[in-house]
Design a protein around this motif. Sequence first.
Motif, PDB file in Angstrom:
ATOM      1  N   LEU A 152       0.851  -1.159   0.000  1.00 14.81           N
ATOM      2  CA  LEU A 152       0.000   0.000   0.000  1.00 14.81           C
ATOM      3  C   LEU A 152       0.900   1.226   0.000  1.00 14.81           C
ATOM      4  O   LEU A 152       1.724   1.376   0.900  1.00 14.81           O
ATOM      5  CB  LEU A 152      -0.908   0.016   1.242  1.00 14.81           C
ATOM      6  CG  LEU A 152      -1.826  -1.185   1.406  1.00 14.81           C
ATOM      7  CD1 LEU A 152      -2.425  -1.213   2.806  1.00 14.81           C
ATOM      8  CD2 LEU A 152      -2.937  -1.154   0.361  1.00 14.81           C
ATOM      9  N   THR A 190      -2.382   0.526  -4.757  1.00 10.83           N
ATOM     10  CA  THR A 190      -2.139  -0.870  -4.408  1.00 10.83           C
ATOM     11  C   THR A 190      -2.285  -1.731  -5.648  1.00 10.83           C
ATOM     12  O   THR A 190      -2.478  -1.226  -6.751  1.00 10.83           O
ATOM     13  CB  THR A 190      -3.098  -1.305  -3.289  1.00 10.83           C
ATOM     14  OG1 THR A 190      -2.736  -2.618  -2.833  1.00 10.83           O
ATOM     15  CG2 THR A 190      -4.542  -1.331  -3.776  1.00 10.83           C
ATOM     16  N   THR A 232      -5.424  -6.634  -4.450  1.00 13.25           N
ATOM     17  CA  THR A 232      -5.796  -6.054  -3.166  1.00 13.25           C
ATOM     18  C   THR A 232      -6.964  -5.101  -3.321  1.00 13.25           C
ATOM     19  O   THR A 232      -7.920  -5.122  -2.537  1.00 13.25           O
ATOM     20  CB  THR A 232      -4.607  -5.310  -2.543  1.00 13.25           C
ATOM     21  OG1 THR A 232      -3.553  -6.238  -2.299  1.00 13.25           O
ATOM     22  CG2 THR A 232      -4.990  -4.633  -1.241  1.00 13.25           C
ATOM     23  N   PHE A 233      -6.906  -4.282  -4.373  1.00 13.27           N
ATOM     24  CA  PHE A 233      -7.934  -3.278  -4.581  1.00 13.27           C
ATOM     25  C   PHE A 233      -9.302  -3.923  -4.763  1.00 13.27           C
ATOM     26  O   PHE A 233     -10.303  -3.452  -4.231  1.00 13.27           O
ATOM     27  CB  PHE A 233      -7.573  -2.440  -5.800  1.00 13.27           C
ATOM     28  CG  PHE A 233      -8.509  -1.299  -6.057  1.00 13.27           C
ATOM     29  CD1 PHE A 233      -9.450  -1.376  -7.067  1.00 13.27           C
ATOM     30  CD2 PHE A 233      -8.443  -0.153  -5.289  1.00 13.27           C
ATOM     31  CE1 PHE A 233     -10.319  -0.317  -7.311  1.00 13.27           C
ATOM     32  CE2 PHE A 233      -9.306   0.906  -5.525  1.00 13.27           C
ATOM     33  CZ  PHE A 233     -10.237   0.812  -6.541  1.00 13.27           C
ATOM     34  N   TYR A 246     -10.227  -6.761  -1.231  1.00 17.52           N
ATOM     35  CA  TYR A 246     -10.217  -6.460   0.196  1.00 17.52           C
ATOM     36  C   TYR A 246     -10.788  -5.077   0.481  1.00 17.52           C
ATOM     37  O   TYR A 246     -10.751  -4.184  -0.369  1.00 17.52           O
ATOM     38  CB  TYR A 246      -8.787  -6.517   0.736  1.00 17.52           C
ATOM     39  CG  TYR A 246      -8.134  -7.865   0.578  1.00 17.52           C
ATOM     40  CD1 TYR A 246      -7.313  -8.142  -0.519  1.00 17.52           C
ATOM     41  CD2 TYR A 246      -8.341  -8.871   1.516  1.00 17.52           C
ATOM     42  CE1 TYR A 246      -6.725  -9.388  -0.668  1.00 17.52           C
ATOM     43  CE2 TYR A 246      -7.737 -10.113   1.366  1.00 17.52           C
ATOM     44  CZ  TYR A 246      -6.936 -10.358   0.276  1.00 17.52           C
ATOM     45  OH  TYR A 246      -6.347 -11.594   0.134  1.00 17.52           O
ATOM     46  N   LEU A 290     -10.584  -1.458   1.879  1.00 17.02           N
ATOM     47  CA  LEU A 290      -9.527  -0.466   1.980  1.00 17.02           C
ATOM     48  C   LEU A 290     -10.043   0.699   2.806  1.00 17.02           C
ATOM     49  O   LEU A 290     -11.218   1.072   2.682  1.00 17.02           O
ATOM     50  CB  LEU A 290      -9.119   0.043   0.595  1.00 17.02           C
ATOM     51  CG  LEU A 290      -8.379  -0.955  -0.297  1.00 17.02           C
ATOM     52  CD1 LEU A 290      -8.314  -0.440  -1.719  1.00 17.02           C
ATOM     53  CD2 LEU A 290      -6.989  -1.221   0.239  1.00 17.02           C
ATOM     54  N   ARG A 316     -13.029   5.706  -4.884  1.00 16.77           N
ATOM     55  CA  ARG A 316     -12.329   4.550  -5.463  1.00 16.77           C
ATOM     56  C   ARG A 316     -11.991   4.844  -6.911  1.00 16.77           C
ATOM     57  O   ARG A 316     -12.878   5.159  -7.712  1.00 16.77           O
ATOM     58  CB  ARG A 316     -13.195   3.292  -5.381  1.00 16.77           C
ATOM     59  CG  ARG A 316     -13.273   2.652  -4.026  1.00 16.77           C
ATOM     60  CD  ARG A 316     -14.163   1.430  -4.061  1.00 16.77           C
ATOM     61  NE  ARG A 316     -13.609   0.363  -4.861  1.00 16.77           N
ATOM     62  CZ  ARG A 316     -12.870  -0.638  -4.381  1.00 16.77           C
ATOM     63  NH1 ARG A 316     -12.601  -0.682  -3.092  1.00 16.77           N
ATOM     64  NH2 ARG A 316     -12.426  -1.582  -5.179  1.00 16.77           N
ATOM     65  N   CYS A 341      -3.206   4.349   4.970  1.00 12.14           N
ATOM     66  CA  CYS A 341      -4.182   3.482   4.333  1.00 12.14           C
ATOM     67  C   CYS A 341      -3.954   2.053   4.824  1.00 12.14           C
ATOM     68  O   CYS A 341      -2.834   1.680   5.169  1.00 12.14           O
ATOM     69  CB  CYS A 341      -4.147   3.565   2.819  1.00 12.14           C
ATOM     70  SG  CYS A 341      -2.591   3.152   2.042  1.00 12.14           S
ATOM     71  N   SER A 359      -5.593  -2.239   4.622  1.00 12.58           N
ATOM     72  CA  SER A 359      -6.430  -3.190   3.896  1.00 12.58           C
ATOM     73  C   SER A 359      -6.541  -4.502   4.657  1.00 12.58           C
ATOM     74  O   SER A 359      -5.759  -4.779   5.563  1.00 12.58           O
ATOM     75  CB  SER A 359      -5.861  -3.456   2.497  1.00 12.58           C
ATOM     76  OG  SER A 359      -4.709  -4.266   2.571  1.00 12.58           O
ATOM     77  N   TYR A 409     -13.973  -3.392  12.022  1.00 16.70           N
ATOM     78  CA  TYR A 409     -13.097  -2.554  11.196  1.00 16.70           C
ATOM     79  C   TYR A 409     -12.809  -1.196  11.826  1.00 16.70           C
ATOM     80  O   TYR A 409     -11.981  -0.454  11.333  1.00 16.70           O
ATOM     81  CB  TYR A 409     -13.618  -2.400   9.768  1.00 16.70           C
ATOM     82  CG  TYR A 409     -15.048  -1.978   9.633  1.00 16.70           C
ATOM     83  CD1 TYR A 409     -15.440  -0.655   9.786  1.00 16.70           C
ATOM     84  CD2 TYR A 409     -16.033  -2.898   9.329  1.00 16.70           C
ATOM     85  CE1 TYR A 409     -16.755  -0.273   9.652  1.00 16.70           C
ATOM     86  CE2 TYR A 409     -17.359  -2.525   9.186  1.00 16.70           C
ATOM     87  CZ  TYR A 409     -17.721  -1.205   9.355  1.00 16.70           C
ATOM     88  OH  TYR A 409     -19.031  -0.828   9.237  1.00 16.70           O
ATOM     89  N   TRP A 431      -6.895  -4.680  11.075  1.00 15.63           N
ATOM     90  CA  TRP A 431      -6.358  -4.462   9.731  1.00 15.63           C
ATOM     91  C   TRP A 431      -4.925  -4.971   9.682  1.00 15.63           C
ATOM     92  O   TRP A 431      -4.043  -4.404  10.328  1.00 15.63           O
ATOM     93  CB  TRP A 431      -6.408  -2.977   9.391  1.00 15.63           C
ATOM     94  CG  TRP A 431      -7.804  -2.442   9.362  1.00 15.63           C
ATOM     95  CD1 TRP A 431      -8.587  -2.092  10.432  1.00 15.63           C
ATOM     96  CD2 TRP A 431      -8.606  -2.213   8.204  1.00 15.63           C
ATOM     97  NE1 TRP A 431      -9.823  -1.664  10.010  1.00 15.63           N
ATOM     98  CE2 TRP A 431      -9.857  -1.720   8.643  1.00 15.63           C
ATOM     99  CE3 TRP A 431      -8.392  -2.365   6.835  1.00 15.63           C
ATOM    100  CZ2 TRP A 431     -10.881  -1.389   7.758  1.00 15.63           C
ATOM    101  CZ3 TRP A 431      -9.404  -2.022   5.956  1.00 15.63           C
ATOM    102  CH2 TRP A 431     -10.631  -1.543   6.422  1.00 15.63           C
TER     103      TRP A 431
END
Length: 121
Positions: A3, A23, A27-28, A31, A33, A70, A94, A96, A102, A108
């Motif tokens: 990240l 990223t 990952t984008f 997961y 973010l 996003r 940031c 993920s 959360y 995280w």
Amino acid sequence: VQLQASGGGLVQAGGSLRLSCATSERTFRGYLLAWFRQAPGKERELVSVMLSGYDTYYLESVKGRFTLDRDNANNALHLQMNNLKPEDTAVYYCASGASGDYFNARSWPHWGQGTLVTVSS
């Protein structure tokens, strides 16, 4: 998981900054973010996260001033910060991969390096 956070800086109160978290596509797309921040002497707090269905959470103190965006074309998560206040001064991270609560930074597993935002009065 990599990240890469960027976009921090020094700004006067009332100014704007746009943070970016780049990223991988995996990952984008796979997961959650989020953006957290940590001010000196304070705990890390969740600023914003885009949940499933594009329902977005914002920390109460930033509602109406910050916008999470996003960027699907570039696998990036942006945080547009307007009308910045001195109390927004913090290192912004940031993150993920959350599972469970959360709001809790410990949920995280993956973190970017942080970018410093300083708002002068």
